[in-house]
Motif scaffolding. Structure first.
Motif, PDB file in Angstrom:
ATOM      1  N   GLY A  57      16.187  20.888  31.566  1.00  0.00           N
ATOM      2  CA  GLY A  57      16.815  20.260  32.715  1.00  0.00           C
ATOM      3  C   GLY A  57      15.930  19.194  33.311  1.00  0.00           C
ATOM      4  N   ALA A  58      16.129  18.966  34.598  1.00  0.00           N
ATOM      5  CA  ALA A  58      15.370  17.955  35.323  1.00  0.00           C
ATOM      6  C   ALA A  58      14.716  18.596  36.531  1.00  0.00           C
ATOM      7  CB  ALA A  58      16.285  16.823  35.761  1.00  0.00           C
ATOM      8  N   MET A  59      13.530  18.142  36.815  1.00  0.00           N
ATOM      9  CA  MET A  59      12.789  18.614  37.975  1.00  0.00           C
ATOM     10  C   MET A  59      12.449  17.423  38.845  1.00  0.00           C
ATOM     11  SD  MET A  59       8.936  19.938  38.153  1.00  0.00           S
ATOM     12  CE  MET A  59       8.176  20.391  39.687  1.00  0.00           C
ATOM     13  N   THR A  60      12.745  17.532  40.115  1.00  0.00           N
ATOM     14  CA  THR A  60      12.358  16.506  41.073  1.00  0.00           C
ATOM     15  C   THR A  60      11.165  17.038  41.855  1.00  0.00           C
ATOM     16  OG1 THR A  60      14.643  15.775  41.271  1.00  0.00           O
ATOM     17  CG2 THR A  60      13.127  15.074  42.996  1.00  0.00           C
ATOM     18  N   VAL A  61      10.054  16.341  41.756  1.00  0.00           N
ATOM     19  CA  VAL A  61       8.828  16.781  42.427  1.00  0.00           C
ATOM     20  C   VAL A  61       8.970  16.514  43.922  1.00  0.00           C
ATOM     21  CG1 VAL A  61       6.334  16.473  42.601  1.00  0.00           C
ATOM     22  CG2 VAL A  61       7.459  16.329  40.372  1.00  0.00           C
ATOM     23  N   THR A  62       8.902  17.593  44.706  1.00  0.00           N
ATOM     24  CA  THR A  62       9.027  17.460  46.157  1.00  0.00           C
ATOM     25  C   THR A  62       7.715  17.679  46.894  1.00  0.00           C
ATOM     26  OG1 THR A  62       9.695  19.778  46.338  1.00  0.00           O
ATOM     27  CG2 THR A  62      11.455  18.134  46.185  1.00  0.00           C
ATOM     28  N   ARG A  63       6.808  18.438  46.270  1.00  0.00           N
ATOM     29  CA  ARG A  63       5.549  18.758  46.946  1.00  0.00           C
ATOM     30  C   ARG A  63       4.452  18.934  45.913  1.00  0.00           C
ATOM     31  NH1 ARG A  63       3.822  23.865  48.469  1.00  0.00           N
ATOM     32  NH2 ARG A  63       2.025  23.748  49.805  1.00  0.00           N
TER      33      ARG A  63
END
Length: 165
Positions: A57-63
């Motif tokens: 899948g996809a991961m959005t880096v938030t922290r």
């Protein structure tokens, strides 16, 4: 007056044994370096090279913390489930706010990058092993051409990973 043949034979035999011992020792060191490089790379590379059956899948880096970045996981493969938080190793190539194609390591909340960038990054430890083994092969074994080939492959792999990331 030259030494008799009988006294030369032990010296030549000892020199041959020492030469064989040096080649065996340096060959073992070079092989161990390469095996260690593959071993270090395989932990990540297996998830990138054999994605079948893995959650992708996809991961959005938030922290990002000191050595780990986290964010939500959005599945793109069948059987994968969405997760509020997964973790990826923090490197110079991981930036906050960016979305990456990833694969989840089975049984954990850790992810690894997929695609060409993930594959090249996974094999960087092996590239370092190639560079180190090239010195051992060229210097310790006296095989300078093979040393240059190993070093060239290692340098090409490190350079490709740097360019792609």
């Amino acid at each position: 007056m030259p030494a008799p043949a009988a006294s030369r034979a032990p010296r030549e035999g000892a020199a041959a044994v020492l030469r064989f011992g040096r080649l065996a020792a340096m060959g073992t060191v070079a092989a161990l370096i390469l095996v260690a490089g593959v071993w270090a790379s395989w932990g990540t590379a297996q998830h990138v090279m054999f994605p079948k059956g893995r959650e992708q899948g996809a991961m959005t880096v938030t922290r990002c913390a000191e050595d780990v970045c986290t964010g939500p996981f959005t599945p793109t493969s069948e059987g994968a489930r969405a997760r509020d938080r997964v973790a990826i190793e923090r490197t110079v190539a991981v930036e906050q706010g960016t979305t990456y194609a990833v694969a989840v390591k089975p049984g954990s909340g850790e992810v690894v990058r997929t695609g060409a960038s993930g594959l090249l990054y996974a094999w960087v430890p092996f590239a370092g092993a190639l560079l180190l083994a090239s010195v051992v092969v060229a210097g310790g074994l006296g095989l300078s051409r093979l040393g240059w080939v190993l070093g060239g492959f290692g340098l090409a792999l490190v350079t490709a990973a740097f360019v792609v990331l």
